[in-house]
Design a protein around this motif. Structure first.
Motif, short mmCIF file in Angstrom:
data_model
loop_
_atom_site.label_atom_id
_atom_site.label_comp_id
_atom_site.label_asym_id
_atom_site.label_seq_id
_atom_site.Cartn_x
_atom_site.Cartn_y
_atom_site.Cartn_z
N LEU A 1 14.74 67.98 17.98
CA LEU A 1 15.97 68.30 18.73
C LEU A 1 17.21 67.89 17.96
O LEU A 1 18.21 68.61 17.95
CB LEU A 1 15.94 67.65 20.11
CG LEU A 1 14.93 68.23 21.10
CD1 LEU A 1 14.99 67.48 22.42
CD2 LEU A 1 15.15 69.72 21.30
N ASP A 2 17.18 66.74 17.28
CA ASP A 2 18.33 66.31 16.48
C ASP A 2 18.62 67.32 15.37
O ASP A 2 19.77 67.70 15.15
CB ASP A 2 18.09 64.93 15.85
CG ASP A 2 18.14 63.79 16.86
OD1 ASP A 2 18.63 64.00 17.99
OD2 ASP A 2 17.67 62.69 16.50
N GLN A 3 17.57 67.73 14.66
CA GLN A 3 17.74 68.69 13.56
C GLN A 3 18.31 70.02 14.06
O GLN A 3 19.29 70.53 13.52
CB GLN A 3 16.39 68.93 12.88
CG GLN A 3 16.43 70.00 11.82
CD GLN A 3 15.05 70.36 11.31
OE1 GLN A 3 14.03 69.82 11.75
NE2 GLN A 3 15.00 71.27 10.39
N TRP A 4 17.70 70.57 15.10
CA TRP A 4 18.15 71.86 15.60
C TRP A 4 19.49 71.77 16.34
O TRP A 4 20.25 72.74 16.38
CB TRP A 4 17.07 72.49 16.48
CG TRP A 4 15.98 73.10 15.64
CD1 TRP A 4 14.78 72.55 15.33
CD2 TRP A 4 16.03 74.37 14.98
NE1 TRP A 4 14.07 73.41 14.53
CE2 TRP A 4 14.81 74.53 14.31
CE3 TRP A 4 16.98 75.39 14.91
CZ2 TRP A 4 14.51 75.66 13.57
CZ3 TRP A 4 16.68 76.53 14.18
CH2 TRP A 4 15.46 76.65 13.51
N HIS A 5 19.81 70.61 16.89
CA HIS A 5 21.11 70.43 17.55
C HIS A 5 22.24 70.60 16.53
O HIS A 5 23.25 71.25 16.80
CB HIS A 5 21.17 69.05 18.22
CG HIS A 5 22.43 68.80 18.94
ND1 HIS A 5 23.35 67.87 18.52
CD2 HIS A 5 22.95 69.37 20.06
CE1 HIS A 5 24.37 67.87 19.36
NE2 HIS A 5 24.16 68.76 20.30
N LEU B 1 7.56 60.00 21.68
CA LEU B 1 8.49 61.14 21.75
C LEU B 1 9.31 61.30 20.48
O LEU B 1 10.16 62.19 20.39
CB LEU B 1 9.42 60.99 22.96
CG LEU B 1 8.74 61.21 24.31
CD1 LEU B 1 9.74 60.93 25.43
CD2 LEU B 1 8.18 62.60 24.42
N ALA B 2 9.08 60.46 19.49
CA ALA B 2 9.86 60.52 18.25
C ALA B 2 9.85 61.92 17.62
O ALA B 2 10.92 62.40 17.22
CB ALA B 2 9.37 59.47 17.26
N PRO B 3 8.72 62.61 17.51
CA PRO B 3 8.76 63.95 16.91
C PRO B 3 9.65 64.92 17.69
O PRO B 3 10.35 65.74 17.10
CB PRO B 3 7.30 64.41 16.93
CG PRO B 3 6.50 63.16 16.99
CD PRO B 3 7.33 62.19 17.78
N VAL B 4 9.66 64.81 19.01
CA VAL B 4 10.51 65.68 19.83
C VAL B 4 11.97 65.39 19.56
O VAL B 4 12.78 66.30 19.36
CB VAL B 4 10.17 65.52 21.33
CG1 VAL B 4 11.16 66.30 22.20
CG2 VAL B 4 8.73 65.95 21.61
N ALA C 1 24.94 70.94 24.36
CA ALA C 1 24.12 69.90 24.99
C ALA C 1 22.84 69.74 24.18
O ALA C 1 22.31 70.71 23.62
CB ALA C 1 23.81 70.29 26.42
N LYS C 2 22.34 68.53 24.12
CA LYS C 2 21.13 68.26 23.33
C LYS C 2 19.90 68.45 24.22
O LYS C 2 19.11 67.54 24.46
CB LYS C 2 21.17 66.87 22.72
CG LYS C 2 20.21 66.74 21.53
CD LYS C 2 20.22 65.37 20.93
CE LYS C 2 21.34 65.24 19.92
NZ LYS C 2 21.24 64.00 19.14
N THR C 3 19.77 69.68 24.72
CA THR C 3 18.59 70.07 25.49
C THR C 3 17.98 71.28 24.80
O THR C 3 18.70 72.06 24.14
CB THR C 3 18.95 70.45 26.93
OG1 THR C 3 19.76 71.64 26.92
CG2 THR C 3 19.71 69.33 27.65
N PRO C 4 16.68 71.47 24.94
CA PRO C 4 16.06 72.64 24.30
C PRO C 4 16.71 73.96 24.73
O PRO C 4 16.94 74.84 23.90
CB PRO C 4 14.60 72.57 24.75
CG PRO C 4 14.37 71.12 25.04
CD PRO C 4 15.68 70.60 25.57
#
Length: 112
Positions: free
Chosen positions: A56-60, A49-52, A14-17
């Motif tokens: 999240l995209d990178q770490w996902h 919210l773009a930096p967030v 899931a794309k959640t922290p």
């Protein structure tokens, strides 16, 4: 891992922290936390919210690769650390064509 397993898509995360952090190797979690803090700070400063989303995209992607084959991901991190430490690439470096041939795929498309 079987040959068939090597071609399976990376498992869903899931794309959640919380889900991303849980899928990472323990040694990567502090860096993930730091990236998230940086992103939240920049999001507040930029009122966006773009930096967030970018973090999240990178770490996902990293989390999905890690969940697919944690041992291979750990070996990659170890090779990177050794290369940084010694300044030399350890082991055999393969070209894109060699990697694709090993997977039964064709050559890399020519650039136009």
């Amino acid at each position: 891992m079987t040959a068939a397993g090597a071609h399976d898509p990376a498992p869903e995360v899931a794309k959640t922290p919380e889900a991303i952090r849980a899928a990472l190797l323990p040694e990567e979690r502090a860096q993930f936390d730091e990236s998230c803090r940086w992103a939240v700070g920049h999001a507040a400063a930029e009122q966006s919210l773009a930096p967030v989303h970018e973090v999240l995209d990178q770490w996902h992607l990293i989390a999905r690769v890690t969940r697919h084959d944690p041992a291979a991901h750990r070996r990659m991190l170890e090779r990177i650390a050794e290369t940084i430490r010694t300044g030399e690439v350890s082991g055999r470096v393969r070209t894109w064509d060699e990697i694709q041939a090993g997977r039964g795929a064709g050559r890399m498309p020519e650039r136009r």
